[in-house]
Scaffold this motif. Structure first.
Motif, PDB file in Angstrom:
ATOM      1  N   SER A  41       4.693   8.344   8.523  1.00  0.00           N
ATOM      2  CA  SER A  41       4.015   7.455   7.589  1.00  0.00           C
ATOM      3  C   SER A  41       2.708   8.043   7.115  1.00  0.00           C
ATOM      4  O   SER A  41       2.154   8.950   7.705  1.00  0.00           O
TER       5      SER A  41
ATOM      6  N   SER B 257       9.331   4.831   1.175  1.00  0.00           N
ATOM      7  CA  SER B 257      10.356   4.009   1.820  1.00  0.00           C
ATOM      8  C   SER B 257      11.728   4.659   1.795  1.00  0.00           C
ATOM      9  O   SER B 257      12.639   4.240   2.521  1.00  0.00           O
TER      10      SER B 257
ATOM     11  N   THR C  22      -0.543  -2.183   3.838  1.00  0.00           N
ATOM     12  CA  THR C  22       0.835  -1.719   3.648  1.00  0.00           C
ATOM     13  C   THR C  22       1.737  -2.898   3.312  1.00  0.00           C
ATOM     14  O   THR C  22       2.643  -2.781   2.467  1.00  0.00           O
TER      15      THR C  22
ATOM     16  N   LEU D 211      10.576   1.408   5.374  1.00  0.00           N
ATOM     17  CA  LEU D 211       9.432   1.988   6.080  1.00  0.00           C
ATOM     18  C   LEU D 211       9.719   2.235   7.559  1.00  0.00           C
ATOM     19  O   LEU D 211       8.949   2.927   8.230  1.00  0.00           O
TER      20      LEU D 211
ATOM     21  N   ASN E 231       9.527   5.634   9.095  1.00  0.00           N
ATOM     22  CA  ASN E 231       8.225   6.260   9.275  1.00  0.00           C
ATOM     23  C   ASN E 231       7.547   5.868  10.580  1.00  0.00           C
ATOM     24  O   ASN E 231       6.475   6.394  10.900  1.00  0.00           O
TER      25      ASN E 231
ATOM     26  N   PRO F 198       3.133   1.385   8.744  1.00  0.00           N
ATOM     27  CA  PRO F 198       4.454   0.759   8.595  1.00  0.00           C
ATOM     28  C   PRO F 198       4.744  -0.278   9.659  1.00  0.00           C
ATOM     29  O   PRO F 198       5.323  -1.334   9.366  1.00  0.00           O
TER      30      PRO F 198
END
Length: 542
Positions: A16, A318, A359, A382, A385, A408
């Motif tokens: 991420s 994503s 986020t 997500l 990540n 995330p």
């Protein structure tokens, strides 16, 4: 200072986006403690900063002063102001006389044998100069970003989150401290260049020596790391949209491109103000400023360097295709105006309060524009990540944040709580009230937990504890027993309990697992756990 309430580099497809401050340490130094703790010498409230500096792009040198208006909370004979040790302290003047000082790491201890008096508003002027550290890869390492535009003109910016605002200007460099009455920022740059800083432009003055001073005024409290210089061959355009002044500063040759690309700001503002409440720095206006680095949430002067591309430099964090429908830097960094700039964590150990909520604002924007299912697709994308490498909450008092999973995983935790509530009217009311209740406040994890529990009536402490203070996410274990299934939670948090939705032979039901086995009269193969709405793992045994 704000009221204290007691109660992002991406490696696409691998990890991420993370804040620039991610540096693991096995041991902490006294320097870490001086920076991260609220010691006696820091027991004063800053009311105003008045920063006035000159920037020499050729020598990569800055010099000037900061007048600090403060109120001690006790009588102090020594006061800590922070400035990186590579910068020179020229003098510190208090009531017309120079005060002695000593330096230790990046802290400057100002000595006053007569004492700074308790509850007495006072001020001192800190003169300094030097060559501030240069960022090698801003914004992922902090400092000055000395670049040139394609016409060869200087293009300079600051980005110091995590590294510290004291890398280039003297201040009380702790995240819990913000000047209650805002600040003035006056920046002298060579003629032909413009400085864009936070707040509103109040004037400019040609000094007659080849330099021009640009004057800015910030009305609201502001994070030290948000204070920014942006120097370049800028042109301006803007408008007032639904009562909010929106200004855009871009390189002269990108004007037409920017006018088209920044159209996205209007639907974003409609969405965020609808879901999170009024833009929290309306008095200072909203600005996007083109920068040589990727971007940063500089309050009322959001740094933009995404090269007029959708997604994150054209990529989708994503991996779903939805993240390239919008400009990641515009949306994410503006989301920070509510979460990080308006609501600020008192210690960077709680930075998830900035990054998890922001986020999630990406999810909110996606849902505003393309609907609930698109938002859910994005947030579930997500998951790839999340590394589950270490806890999201870091170590307190030493200027140390936790795992980059705060981005995330923080958003996925919020999405899980949304579906625990199972009532979107209540959910959106909760998020808006959270944003408005703690507008311009300093908070911590306990405050967030207490507020969410009070407003929802749910026991959320086990949820916060598991997702934020432990590495693994909860696991729903299913085991066949006869013609049915037994189930329980596997978690690090003692007595973990959290409702979860499952589909039993196509019918949606809600389970209330604990760490003790419970029985369901359906074999595991007939049970599907709603892992798209609850961020959990599932383990199926015999």
């Amino acid at each position: 200072m704000k009221k204290i309430v007691l109660l992002s580099l991406a490696l696409a497809g691998i990890q991420s986006m993370q804040a620039q401050l991610m540096q693991d340490k096995e041991n902490y130094t006294r320097g870490d403690t001086l920076r991260g703790s609220l010691r006696t010498e820091r027991n004063f409230d800053v009311r105003e900063y008045h920063l006035n500096i000159k920037v020499d792009p050729v020598k990569k040198h800055i010099g000037g002063y900061n007048r600090i208006v403060f109120v001690p909370q006790q009588k102090l004979t020594s006061m800590q102001i922070d400035l990186f040790e590579n910068m020179d302290v020229d003098s510190i003047v208090f009531h017309g006389r120079q005060l002695p000082y000593r330096r230790e790491y990046n802290a400057v201890f100002i000595e006053n044998k007569n004492g700074f008096q308790k509850n007495k508003k006072d001020s001192l002027t800190f003169y300094y100069s030097g060559n501030p550290i240069a960022a090698v890869r801003a914004p992922w390492d902090g400092g000055f970003d000395w670049k040139k535009d394609k016409n060869g003109k200087p293009w300079i910016a600051t980005a110091v989150q995590g590294t510290g605002a004291s890398a280039w200007w003297p201040n009380k460099d702790h995240q819990s401290e913000e000047p209650e009455n805002g600040m003035t920022i006056k920046v002298v740059v060579p003629n032909g260049l413009m400085d864009v800083s936070n707040g509103r432009l109040t004037g400019k003055k040609d000094l007659g020596n080849g330099y021009t001073r640009w004057d800015w005024k910030v009305t609201n409290p502001i994070n030290n790391y948000d204070v920014a210089l942006n120097i370049g061959d800028y042109v301006h355009f803007g408008e007032t949209y639904k009562g909010l002044d929106m200004d855009f500063y871009v390189l002269s040759y990108n004007l037409e491109k920017a006018k088209e690309h920044f159209r996205e700001v209007k639907p974003m503002m409609d969405c965020f103000q609808g879901k999170f409440g009024e833009y929290p720095f309306k008095e200072d206006s909203y600005k996007l400023v083109e920068t040589p680095h990727l971007g940063m949430e500089h309050q009322s002067a959001v740094a933009y360097g995404n090269r007029y591309m959708k997604g994150y430099l054209g990529r989708d964090l994503s991996g779903t295709g939805i993240g390239t429908k919008w400009d990641f830097i515009i949306i994410h960094e503006t989301g920070h105006e509510w979460f990080g700039n308006s609501i600020t964590s008192s210690d960077i150990a709680d930075m998830w309060i900035h990054e998890g909520f922001t986020t999630y604002s990406e999810v909110v924007y996606t849902e505003c524009r393309w609907g609930y299912e698109a938002g859910q697709t994005y947030v579930n994308g997500l998951k790839k990540n999340v590394r589950n490498d270490k806890p999201i909450i870091g170590d307190y008092g030493v200027n140390k944040e936790g795992s980059g999973d705060m981005y995330p995983k923080g958003a996925l935790m919020l999405n899980t709580i949304r579906h625990m509530i199972n009532d979107d009217d209540k959910w959106w009311k909760l998020i808006k009230e959270y944003s408005e209740t703690f507008r311009h406040m300093i908070v911590d994890t306990e405050m967030v937990l207490n507020f969410f529990e009070q407003e929802t009536g749910l026991d959320l402490e086990p949820v916060f504890d598991q997702y934020l203070r432990h590495t693994a996410i909860p696991v729903l274990e299913l085991k066949r027993e006869g013609n049915g299934t037994t189930y329980r939670w596997i978690a690090d948090t003692e007595n973990f309990n959290m409702p979860v939705d499952v589909s039993v032979n196509g019918e949606k039901i809600r389970l209330h697992p604990t760490e003790k086995w419970q029985k369901l009269d359906t074999p595991p193969k007939g049970i599907s756990v709603a892992t798209d709405r609850f961020f959990v793992d599932v383990k199926v045994g015999n």
